[in-house]
Motif scaffolding. Structure first.
Motif, PDB file in Angstrom:
ATOM      1  N   GLU A   1       0.834  -1.203   0.000  1.00  0.00           N
ATOM      2  CA  GLU A   1       0.000   0.000   0.000  1.00  0.00           C
ATOM      3  C   GLU A   1       0.866   1.249   0.000  1.00  0.00           C
ATOM      4  O   GLU A   1       0.540   2.250  -0.647  1.00  0.00           O
ATOM      5  CB  GLU A   1      -0.921  -0.002   1.227  1.00  0.00           C
TER       6      GLU A   1
ATOM      7  N   LEU B   1       2.112   1.862  -3.517  1.00  0.00           N
ATOM      8  CA  LEU B   1       1.043   2.367  -4.371  1.00  0.00           C
ATOM      9  C   LEU B   1       0.748   3.832  -4.078  1.00  0.00           C
ATOM     10  O   LEU B   1       0.517   4.631  -4.984  1.00  0.00           O
ATOM     11  CB  LEU B   1      -0.221   1.524  -4.164  1.00  0.00           C
TER      12      LEU B   1
ATOM     13  N   HIS C   1      -0.396   4.925 -10.772  1.00  0.00           N
ATOM     14  CA  HIS C   1      -0.912   3.568 -10.950  1.00  0.00           C
ATOM     15  C   HIS C   1      -2.333   3.587 -11.519  1.00  0.00           C
ATOM     16  O   HIS C   1      -3.080   4.548 -11.340  1.00  0.00           O
ATOM     17  CB  HIS C   1      -0.845   2.787  -9.636  1.00  0.00           C
TER      18      HIS C   1
ATOM     19  N   ARG D   1      -8.063   1.029  -9.445  1.00  0.00           N
ATOM     20  CA  ARG D   1      -8.145  -0.085  -8.501  1.00  0.00           C
ATOM     21  C   ARG D   1      -9.577  -0.612  -8.477  1.00  0.00           C
ATOM     22  O   ARG D   1     -10.540   0.148  -8.408  1.00  0.00           O
ATOM     23  CB  ARG D   1      -7.727   0.391  -7.116  1.00  0.00           C
TER      24      ARG D   1
ATOM     25  N   CYS E   1      -6.326  -5.273  -8.622  1.00  0.00           N
ATOM     26  CA  CYS E   1      -7.100  -5.537  -7.413  1.00  0.00           C
ATOM     27  C   CYS E   1      -6.133  -5.944  -6.319  1.00  0.00           C
ATOM     28  O   CYS E   1      -5.276  -6.814  -6.527  1.00  0.00           O
ATOM     29  CB  CYS E   1      -8.144  -6.631  -7.654  1.00  0.00           C
TER      30      CYS E   1
ATOM     31  N   ARG F   1      -5.030 -10.799  -5.302  1.00  0.00           N
ATOM     32  CA  ARG F   1      -4.276  -9.851  -6.121  1.00  0.00           C
ATOM     33  C   ARG F   1      -4.524 -10.166  -7.586  1.00  0.00           C
ATOM     34  O   ARG F   1      -4.323 -11.292  -8.021  1.00  0.00           O
ATOM     35  CB  ARG F   1      -2.784  -9.947  -5.823  1.00  0.00           C
TER      36      ARG F   1
END
Length: 614
Positions: A297, A300, A307, A310, A383, A389
């Motif tokens: 996290e 990201l 990125h 999500r 995800c 994932r």
């Protein structure tokens, strides 16, 4: 570990056998209707929440949301995420360039249904006498019932200002944000109708009040018709029968005593087991998982808006129809075919996580998110939800180059000619040149091979699978890696032994050269029958028999000698043992696009195969 609040729920299943038959599931078409939804029928009793009654007409499931008597089609119910997907009346969208909506969606405040956070509104203004000054207003065309101007706004709009512009009506309609964002390339004459036909989502939440008391007592909430006046009255369906109170009042003192003893014992046992599992998980699993998730996290968040989008795991399941169609399986996990609600085809890669620390996932998201090139695969979304994932890409209908790069591969139904293979080789070279020089951050792939080259509908190559990639500062030449990485047969010598020099972007050059030579060998079916070539390392053999091979390959396939020779010479330059003797990918592109006559063979050196022979 089972959360302690769930223990009373488990107890109900221990002490109560089954549930009333009136609460059993129903079907309408291919849709399963289960509690708390219920199917309207002529029976005098219904088991489910008020406001969640469904009608089945012609194998189509319908629901009435408000007092306007307008019904919406139920396209899907996800009982795990408590989400129901709805679509308006198809007749509303018969005019695609100007959808005619006659009322706003209104949901009763007492209803268990409410709009999800994944949706927003668009607003239609019909038959306006004045030109609209809203910045985002788009004029509609082809409205059959109106002779003045109509508009649409891609937000809630300003319904209160409809009279200001002399508009006959202002109607707000909910849509999913994913549909709204994907409509940019759809022509205006279809855009808004397609968006509405894709539908929207509502969440349903557990009932409070009498229904809540009924469920907590082990019953199922429902309604019975009053035989005197025909009205609906609250009913709690219990194992012992229906009651107007809750299930505790339906049991005898003996049964209550029996259930109390059984329940107390069950709770004690479950608490002990749960506590034991909790201790083990807390000691061994929780710390590792929490540190790993926090690290991912953090990365990201550090990338910020770099990125891609999500998605929740429930959305990934819907996209893949619960992972119904598997496209492939590898050491990283499995790839499934799916689609967005607008029909766009996607490939979803589900990553294994039980043997990794999340490095593959981080590498993929962090590296591909920084790229934008026609020969590099595009990461649409990802995800990250607990242990789940997933990576979401555009679907490539022609699969991977692996199907065409092996002469004995039975999966390759299409035989690619030398010219097409040459175009593919040039495209891959341009993609690698971009990764090595064109990005803000230099990326070394470390796993270039036919399996990781995807082909779109036009056989345009896309470099994929960045799980082993390394991000480097532009000024760096040598790269530090924790150990050998890549696939046997394509790994550069310096990656597995320091005696061959430092690891750098030239390691990708070596893998590319081995792949190009493999593509050349795949075109000549006589190689495997040639005892001399089959018993000798293929690059060594082709170096010594270059002219003979080019002529035979061209005569057999009726193709151009220059293309075959160029690919071989470039491939041999790329697989030099010393990385300093190999060209950069920029130079490789120049050699491939330049004249064949000026290409010279590299100096003949001892070539060593690392387990990859033709």
């Amino acid at each position: 570990m089972l959360p302690l609040p769930l223990l009373p729920v488990l107890l109900l299943f221990v002490v109560v056998d089954g549930y009333p038959s009136i609460c059993s599931n129903a079907t309408c078409g291919d849709l399963t209707i289960a509690y708390p939804f219920w199917l309207n029928s002529s029976t005098s009793s219904s088991c489910g929440y008020s406001g969640l009654g469904l009608a089945c007409e012609g194998n189509t499931t319908l629901i009435l949301l408000d007092q306007s008597h307008h019904r919406y089609r139920v396209s899907h119910i996800d009982y795990d995420t408590q989400t129901v997907s709805l679509v308006g009346d198809a007749e509303t969208f018969s005019t695609t360039s100007c959808p005619l909506l006659h009322f706003n969606l209104t949901i009763d405040t007492s209803s268990p249904l409410h709009l999800t956070s994944s949706g927003s509104n668009i607003t239609f203004f019909y038959n306006c006498t004045k030109n609209a000054s809203w910045p985002s207003a788009v004029e509609l065309s082809g409205c059959p019932d109106y002779n003045k101007t109509s508009y649409v706004l891609m937000d809630d709009g300003y319904p209160g200002e409809a009279s200001k512009y002399g508009c006959e009506a202002a109607v707000v309609a909910p849509v999913l944000d994913t549909h709204k964002e994907s409509m940019g390339d759809v022509p205006l004459d279809r855009r808004y109708a397609d968006m509405l036909m894709a539908g929207f989502e509502l969440n349903y939440s557990p009932h409070s009040g009498q229904c809540g008391i009924c469920e907590r007592s082990g019953g199922w909430c429902g309604y019975q018709h009053n035989q005197t006046n025909g009205s609906l009255g609250f009913t709690c369906f219990c194992h012992s029968g229906p009651t107007t109170d809750h299930c505790g009042h339906g049991y005898s003192k003996t049964r209550i005593k029996t259930y109390t003893i059984a329940g107390s014992s069950s709770i004690l046992m479950l608490c002990l087991l749960s506590f034991a599992f909790w201790l083990g998980y807390k000691k061994y699993g929780c710390k590792k998982k929490s540190k790993e998730m926090a690290r991912i996290e953090s990365i990201l968040q550090k990338n910020g808006t770099i990125h891609p989008k999500r998605y929740a795991y429930a959305q990934v399941k819907r996209m893949t129809r619960s992972f119904a169609e598997k496209l492939g399986q590898g050491g990283f996990g499995a790839v499934y075919r799916g689609s967005f609600s607008d029909g766009r085809q996607i490939a979803v890669k589900m990553l294994k996580d039980y043997k990794t620390d999340g490095e593959d996932f981080i590498n993929e998201v962090a590296s591909i998110s920084r790229t934008s090139h026609v020969n590099v695969v595009t990461l649409i979304g990802f995800c990250l939800e607990g242990s789940k994932r997933a990576l979401i890409y555009d679907y490539m209908p022609n699969g991977s180059l692996e199907q065409y790069a092996f002469k004995d591969n039975s999966k390759g139904k299409i035989i690619l000619g030398s010219e097409k293979l040459f175009d593919i080789a040039v495209g891959i070279a341009r993609g690698l040149e971009y990764l090595h020089r064109g990005c803000n951050t230099r990326i070394v792939h470390f796993d270039i091979k036919p399996h990781n080259i995807l082909l779109d509908q036009d056989f345009c190559p896309k470099i994929s699978d960045f799980g082993l990639a390394k991000l480097c500062l532009n000024k760096e030449s040598a790269i530090s890696i924790g150990g050998a990485r890549g696939t046997i047969g394509y790994i550069a010598p310096e990656v597995y032994s320091k005696q061959f020099g430092a690891v750098s972007s030239k390691s990708d050059v070596y893998s590319y050269g081995m792949m190009v030579l493999e593509m050349v060998g795949a075109r000549d079916k006589n190689i495997s029958a040639n005892s001399e070539s089959s018993s000798q390392y293929f690059p060594q053999w082709i170096y010594e028999n270059l002219d003979e091979y080019c002529v035979s390959a061209s005569e057999f396939n009726g193709e151009i000698i220059g293309i075959v020779r160029k690919m071989i010479v470039v491939g041999l330059w790329c697989i030099q043992l010393s990385s300093t003797d190999r060209p950069t990918m920029t130079r490789v592109v120049e050699m491939l696009e330049g004249s064949t006559s000026v290409l010279e063979l590299p100096p003949k050196v001892l070539l060593i195969g690392n387990g990859h022979c033709k």
